[in-house]
Motif scaffolding. Structure first.
Motif, short mmCIF file in Angstrom:
data_model
loop_
_atom_site.label_atom_id
_atom_site.label_comp_id
_atom_site.label_asym_id
_atom_site.label_seq_id
_atom_site.Cartn_x
_atom_site.Cartn_y
_atom_site.Cartn_z
N ASP A 45 0.84 -1.36 0.05
CA ASP A 45 -0.02 0.10 0.20
C ASP A 45 0.96 1.33 -0.17
O ASP A 45 0.27 2.35 0.33
CB ASP A 45 -0.78 0.00 1.08
CG ASP A 45 -1.95 -1.04 1.24
OD1 ASP A 45 -2.33 -1.45 0.01
OD2 ASP A 45 -2.58 -1.45 2.17
N ASN A 46 2.32 1.25 -0.26
CA ASN A 46 3.02 2.41 -0.18
C ASN A 46 3.81 2.54 -1.50
O ASN A 46 4.33 1.64 -2.04
CB ASN A 46 3.97 2.17 1.05
CG ASN A 46 3.66 2.11 2.38
OD1 ASN A 46 3.00 2.99 2.84
ND2 ASN A 46 3.72 0.88 3.33
N ALA A 47 4.01 3.99 -1.60
CA ALA A 47 4.67 4.42 -2.81
C ALA A 47 5.72 5.13 -2.31
O ALA A 47 5.82 5.79 -1.25
CB ALA A 47 3.77 5.22 -3.87
N SER A 48 6.86 5.08 -3.12
CA SER A 48 8.24 5.94 -2.56
C SER A 48 8.68 6.50 -4.07
O SER A 48 8.96 5.83 -4.98
CB SER A 48 9.16 4.90 -2.16
OG SER A 48 10.45 5.39 -2.02
N LEU A 49 8.67 7.66 -3.91
CA LEU A 49 9.22 8.61 -4.99
C LEU A 49 10.52 9.32 -4.60
O LEU A 49 10.36 10.20 -3.43
CB LEU A 49 8.42 9.80 -5.65
CG LEU A 49 8.67 10.67 -6.68
CD1 LEU A 49 8.68 9.76 -7.74
CD2 LEU A 49 7.64 11.91 -6.81
N ILE A 50 11.82 8.76 -5.07
CA ILE A 50 13.05 9.46 -4.69
C ILE A 50 13.63 10.21 -5.61
O ILE A 50 13.80 9.68 -7.01
CB ILE A 50 13.72 8.31 -4.22
CG1 ILE A 50 13.21 7.54 -3.03
CG2 ILE A 50 15.29 8.70 -3.72
CD1 ILE A 50 13.78 6.23 -2.57
N MET A 51 14.16 11.30 -5.08
CA MET A 51 14.52 12.33 -6.20
C MET A 51 16.15 12.62 -5.80
O MET A 51 16.17 12.96 -4.67
CB MET A 51 13.68 13.47 -6.63
CG MET A 51 12.57 13.36 -6.97
SD MET A 51 11.32 14.57 -6.61
CE MET A 51 10.90 14.08 -5.05
N MET A 52 17.23 12.36 -6.37
CA MET A 52 18.38 12.64 -6.14
C MET A 52 19.25 13.51 -7.19
O MET A 52 19.18 13.38 -8.32
CB MET A 52 19.22 11.15 -5.92
CG MET A 52 18.79 10.50 -4.90
SD MET A 52 19.70 8.91 -4.67
CE MET A 52 19.15 8.05 -6.01
N SER A 53 19.90 14.22 -6.48
CA SER A 53 20.72 15.27 -7.48
C SER A 53 21.85 15.53 -6.71
O SER A 53 22.16 16.22 -5.65
CB SER A 53 20.10 16.65 -7.71
OG SER A 53 20.89 17.23 -8.52
N GLY A 54 23.14 15.14 -7.09
CA GLY A 54 24.37 15.15 -6.50
C GLY A 54 24.18 14.78 -4.88
O GLY A 54 24.00 13.32 -4.84
N LYS A 55 24.45 15.56 -3.98
CA LYS A 55 24.37 15.12 -2.50
C LYS A 55 22.82 15.04 -1.98
O LYS A 55 22.79 14.59 -1.01
CB LYS A 55 25.18 15.56 -1.78
CG LYS A 55 26.85 15.24 -1.99
CD LYS A 55 27.80 16.16 -1.15
CE LYS A 55 29.44 15.77 -1.68
NZ LYS A 55 30.38 16.59 -0.75
N ASP A 56 22.15 15.81 -2.62
CA ASP A 56 20.88 16.08 -2.17
C ASP A 56 19.86 14.98 -2.39
O ASP A 56 20.00 14.39 -3.58
CB ASP A 56 20.38 17.76 -2.91
CG ASP A 56 21.04 18.66 -2.21
OD1 ASP A 56 21.53 18.57 -1.26
OD2 ASP A 56 21.17 19.65 -3.17
N LYS A 57 19.11 14.71 -1.63
CA LYS A 57 17.97 13.61 -1.83
C LYS A 57 16.70 14.09 -1.08
O LYS A 57 16.55 14.50 -0.05
CB LYS A 57 18.62 12.49 -1.06
CG LYS A 57 17.58 11.22 -1.33
CD LYS A 57 18.38 9.83 -0.59
CE LYS A 57 17.41 8.73 -0.55
NZ LYS A 57 17.93 7.44 -0.26
#
Length: 121
Positions: free
Chosen positions: A52-64
C-alpha cells in the motif's frame, strides 16, 4: 435430479467467478513496475510501489528528497500521502508501455521501467 444439477451449476458459478482479479486499467500497469529516470544534469528519479506504499525518490548530487507513504491511484491520478511532511502530493500520469509520463504542477518527466522487468505478485 433437476435440483441437484441447478445447485451444482450455482456452486460452479460461484467457484469460477470468484477466482479472478481485475488487472485492467492503468492502475495495475503503474503499480506493478518500478520506474526510474536519469536526468541530463546527473539527477535521478525513481518511483516504486510496495504493498500500500509508494516511494518517489529524487537525487541530485548529494541532495536527496523522498516522498514515501500510502497512495491512492485511479486511471489518471496518483496521490501519495506523506504523513511525515503533513502533505499529499497529486501526480497525473500516462503510461506508454515501457515509458511513464509523470506530471506535477504543469511539469512533466518521462520515466522508464527499471531494468525493464515487472514485479510478480
Amino acid at each position: 435430479m433437476k435440483k441437484f444439477v441447478i445447485l451444482l451449476l450455482i456452486c460452479l458459478c460461484f467457484l469460477l467467478c470468484s477466482c479472478s482479479a481485475d488487472t485492467s486499467g492503468y492502475q495495475n500497469e503503474l503499480t506493478c513496475t518500478d520506474w526510474s529516470a536519469e536526468l541530463d544534469g546527473g539527477g535521478r528519479i525513481s518511483l516504486s510501489f510496495d504493498g500500500d506504499n509508494a516511494s518517489l525518490i529524487m537525487m541530485s548530487g548529494k541532495d536527496k528528497a523522498e516522498l514515501c507513504g500510502k497512495y491512492v491511484v485511479d486511471d489518471t491520478t496518483l496521490v501519495i500521502f506523506v504523513p511525515k511532511l503533513y502533505r499529499n502530493y497529486t501526480f497525473e500520469y500516462i503510461p506508454h508501455g515501457k515509458k511513464l509520463d509523470l506530471s506535477y504542477n504543469g511539469s512533466k518527466i518521462t520515466l522508464s521501467r527499471a531494468d525493464n522487468t515487472q514485479k510478480t505478485e
